[in-house]
Design an enzyme around this catalytic site. Structure first.
Site, PDB file in Angstrom:
ATOM      1  N   ALA A  61    -118.947  -2.232-103.447  1.00  0.00           N
ATOM      2  CA  ALA A  61    -119.319  -2.277-104.861  1.00  0.00           C
ATOM      3  C   ALA A  61    -120.396  -3.350-105.009  1.00  0.00           C
ATOM      4  O   ALA A  61    -120.543  -4.214-104.145  1.00  0.00           O
ATOM      5  CB  ALA A  61    -118.097  -2.627-105.694  1.00  0.00           C
ATOM      6  N   GLY A 100    -116.095  -0.566-101.316  1.00  0.00           N
ATOM      7  CA  GLY A 100    -116.363   0.642-102.094  1.00  0.00           C
ATOM      8  C   GLY A 100    -117.131   1.691-101.302  1.00  0.00           C
ATOM      9  O   GLY A 100    -117.020   2.891-101.584  1.00  0.00           O
ATOM     10  N   GLU A 103    -114.595   3.496 -99.437  1.00  0.00           N
ATOM     11  CA  GLU A 103    -113.816   4.297-100.382  1.00  0.00           C
ATOM     12  C   GLU A 103    -114.552   5.585-100.754  1.00  0.00           C
ATOM     13  O   GLU A 103    -113.943   6.640-100.900  1.00  0.00           O
ATOM     14  CB  GLU A 103    -113.482   3.450-101.617  1.00  0.00           C
ATOM     15  CG  GLU A 103    -112.539   2.306-101.246  1.00  0.00           C
ATOM     16  CD  GLU A 103    -112.240   1.378-102.398  1.00  0.00           C
ATOM     17  OE1 GLU A 103    -113.202   0.729-102.888  1.00  0.00           O
ATOM     18  OE2 GLU A 103    -111.080   1.297-102.814  1.00  0.00           O
ATOM     19  N   GLU A 123    -112.238  -6.383 -99.267  1.00  0.00           N
ATOM     20  CA  GLU A 123    -112.029  -6.884-100.634  1.00  0.00           C
ATOM     21  C   GLU A 123    -111.161  -8.140-100.676  1.00  0.00           C
ATOM     22  O   GLU A 123    -111.400  -9.036-101.500  1.00  0.00           O
ATOM     23  CB  GLU A 123    -111.399  -5.787-101.508  1.00  0.00           C
ATOM     24  CG  GLU A 123    -112.366  -4.688-101.943  1.00  0.00           C
ATOM     25  CD  GLU A 123    -112.499  -3.556-100.939  1.00  0.00           C
ATOM     26  OE1 GLU A 123    -112.064  -3.730 -99.780  1.00  0.00           O
ATOM     27  OE2 GLU A 123    -113.035  -2.498-101.294  1.00  0.00           O
TER      28      GLU A 123
END
Ligand code: 3HC
Length: 648
Positions: A61, A100, A103, A123
């Site tokens: 992210a 992310g 993911e 994370e």
């Protein structure tokens, strides 16, 4: 265009191009959703490849968006859109597919990766948990055990390991995008294999629960690792939608919490440490071969780190016996990585094939960098640098690993002292991440930039320090110990101080650390300094008394504790020595509570940090925090004493 859609017959390639690391910013998220819609409504398209331009697949992210209100589509929705795609989607991964990014790949229907690709869910290192399905989809593909290790540890696995556990379907031979397109064509017409619809493979629930308990214990106060592991465990208990909702709630909660704020500060601080005022536009010199003088404990550790980083290395010892012992030491360190499963037989052989051990300093003639790691003695090191100055090229960099000698004085022995710098490694040097890069009065910008580049290639964190006794780290640690010792006199006992600091998050308290390192080295230093010590300065005699009683630490079976079959035990004899020291100064002992111990040590560290900044030894407050975290075990999730004080 940050995201483009490129057609190759029935294959649509959705290409993300968001340098430097293809972070999943708003433009990327919106672009993926738009491209997916377009590909899914075009009858000429049969399959979709999700790939990235530049050096890596999506590395997470966009950290810069954290703390701002989320803008739709948020990452979990993009993952849901990928998973729901009517046409199969293949993720083509290269570089570091992280957070992310992984993911997104997990939400695709198939995955292919370049041979040297790495993937992970880091994370927790930002005080977070995966927030876009990682905890729910990873166990379904890679199995519960692997998923728990990855979500809670934050480490990376390579493509080979990813294939072995089922995280990816195949490794690309040759060009990744070409291989991805070929793979994708085989999926045209077949129903998408949705990760969220797969069952979690069976696992040993008792062993997994025990592992989660161990993760909590090891986290020493950090919340995220245990939360991430428990959420992964939930993937086997609840339907996908429920698991995703729980994951999202936890992510949002942690993002707003103090631990994530601290760890995100640390992330930024690490990148700031490499940005050095005065070095803008200064290119590091190329270093193609390295030499080390001295293959004791420290030299061997540095040697292992240099070999791990891929350099050819020449190590010099003073005689044949020392050379042989040093060579064996280096060999053993590298082989330990093999026996613990971290590297292959071939990798060990490759590393050792680059090693030459010699008793002749002339073997260092062609080295671009020579690091000395000999006995920390002014005369020994002065003679060595004078000698090295005659042997190596005039532009070869010479580095000292001294802990306590004055590098400015050592520089006087170096011809062309602008190429002289300190590289202060921490023991064990092949493991510890911190290296203090000591800028002497004569170090040139080019030398400093090269030293920082070398440290980075070693996979370590370089922090620039000016010259002072102990540099940044040992100065801070001395202040820490001074305050702890004063509290012993006031009424605390060593095991109480240790317990308070371990509860704070340090892996070990200062006295347990001292026992492990041995009390004799600092005793010898204190004896040497005795003649010049300011008599007005308060002096705590407890450490000296322990040494005089033969309690030199763990190796002697006794120090601040006694050791019974290797187990550390509180020893009433230590309390007696401590109490006697208080009595000598007529101090009435009082209980010192854990929170007072923690507060006072934090204050002492911050005060010393301010002094280091004032003297110009440390360049920025955040460097001080990095040194304590990476060299002394200060809990990263607390950010550091300067962060706690709001002084960043
Ligand atoms: N978002 C925004 N910027 C990022 C970023 C990210 N996720 N990752 C790296 N950057 C920036 C860095 O700040 C740096 O910027 P700068 O040049 O202005 O200092 C630049 O990219 C290059 O980064 P590095 O200097 O670290 O380059 P390296 O090549 O040494 O390392 C990397 C590359 C391995 C990708 C490393 O940057 C890294 O580990 N990044 C963080 C990855 C991460 O933590 N991802 C998870 C994010 S949280 C998440 O995904 C939540 C999700 O679950 C919802």
């Amino acid at each position: 265009m940050v995201v483009s859609l490129n057609r190759d017959g029935p294959v649509a390639v959705v290409l993300i191009d968001n340098p430097p690391v293809n972070a999943a910013s708003h433009a990327v998220r919106a672009g993926i959703v738009a491209a997916l819609n377009e590909a899914n409504t075009d009858p000429a398209i049969g399959v979709i490849v999700l790939a990235c331009a530049g050096r890596t697949f999506v590395a997470g992210a966009d950290i810069k968006e954290f703390g701002k209100p989320p803008v739709a589509p948020i990452l979990p929705d993009v993952c849901a859109a990928l998973e729901a795609s009517i046409r199969p989607v293949v993720a083509a991964m290269h570089g570091t597919t992280l957070g992310g990014g992984l993911e997104l790949a997990l939400a695709c229907h198939a995955r292919i990766a370049a041979r040297d690709a790495q993937m992970g869910l880091p994370e927790v290192k930002l005080g977070l948990i995966p927030g876009a399905g990682g905890t729910q989809r990873l166990p379904r593909l890679a199995g519960m055990e692997t998923a728990i290790e990855m979500v809670s540890g934050g480490g990376r696995i390579d493509a080979q390991a990813a294939v072995a556990c089922g995280l990816i379907d195949r490794i690309a031979e040759g060009d990744l995008l070409e291989a991805a397109r070929d793979f994708a064509r085989t999926l045209i017409g077949s129903p998408p294999r949705r990760t969220g619809e797969q069952p979690v493979p069976t696992f040993d629930a008792v062993a997994v629960d025990a592992r989660i308990a161990a993760i909590d214990k090891k986290a020493r106060g950090q919340i995220a690792p245990g939360r991430a592991a428990r959420l992964a465990r939930r993937a086997a208990e609840v339907p996908l939608a429920e698991g995703l909702a729980e994951e999202r709630a936890a992510f949002v909660e942690l993002l707003a919490g103090p631990q994530s704020a601290a760890l995100r500060y640390v992330f930024a601080a690490e990148r700031d440490a490499a940005r050095i005022v005065g070095l803008e536009g200064v290119a590091p010199r190329e270093v193609t071969s390295v030499g080390i003088v001295g293959a004791g404990l420290m030299g061997a550790g540095i040697a292992a780190a240099v070999l791990n980083a891929g350099w050819p290395l020449t190590v010099v010892e003073h005689d044949a016996a020392a050379a042989e012992a040093g060579g064996t030491r280096i060999h053993d360190l590298i082989d330990k990585a093999r026996t613990s499963g971290r590297i292959s037989d071939d990798a060990v052989a490759a590393r050792l094939s680059r090693l030459a051990v010699s008793t002749d300093r002339a073997a260092l003639t062609d080295c671009d960098l020579v690091i000395e790691a000999v006995f920390d003695d002014q005369d020994v090191k002065t003679a060595l640098f004078a000698d090295l100055s005659r042997i190596v090229r005039p532009d070869a960099i010479l580095a000292t690993n001294t802990s306590y000698l004055d590098p400015d004085r050592l520089a006087e022995a170096v011809a062309h002292p602008e190429r002289f710098v300190g590289l202060h490694f921490f023991s064990p040097a092949h493991i510890m991440r911190l290296v203090e890069v000591v800028e002497t009065a004569t170090t040139s910008p080019g030398t400093l930039a090269t030293a920082m580049a070398v440290v980075k290639r070693l996979g370590k964190l370089g922090v620039v320090t000016g010259v002072c006794e102990g540099f940044i780290g040992n100065r801070l640690y001395t202040a820490y110990r001074r305050e702890a010792d004063v509290m012993l006199e006031e009424g605390a006992l060593p095991h109480e101080v240790d317990a308070a600091m371990e509860a704070f998050g340090f892996p070990m308290g200062p006295y347990a650390v001292n026992d492990m390192a041995g009390l004799d080295i600092s005793w010898a230093r204190r004896k040497r300094a005795a003649a010049t010590r300011d008599p007005a300065e308060p002096y705590v005699v407890i450490a000296d008394r322990l040494c005089q009683a033969g309690r030199l630490g763990r190796k002697a079976g006794a120090g601040y504790y006694r050791y019974v079959e290797g187990r550390r035990e509180v020893d009433p004899a230590v309390a007696a020595i401590v109490e006697a020291a208080s009595a000598e100064k007529e101090i009435t002992r009082r209980p010192v509570a854990a929170d007072e111990i923690q507060r006072r040590i934090l204050t002492a560290l911050r005060t010393e940090g301010e002094a280091l900044l004032g003297e110009g030894v440390a360049r920025r407050a955040s460097d001080i925090d990095l040194v304590l975290i990476n060299g002394y075990g200060f809990p990263a999730w607390r950010g550091g004493p300067m962060f706690v004080a709001g002084r960043t």
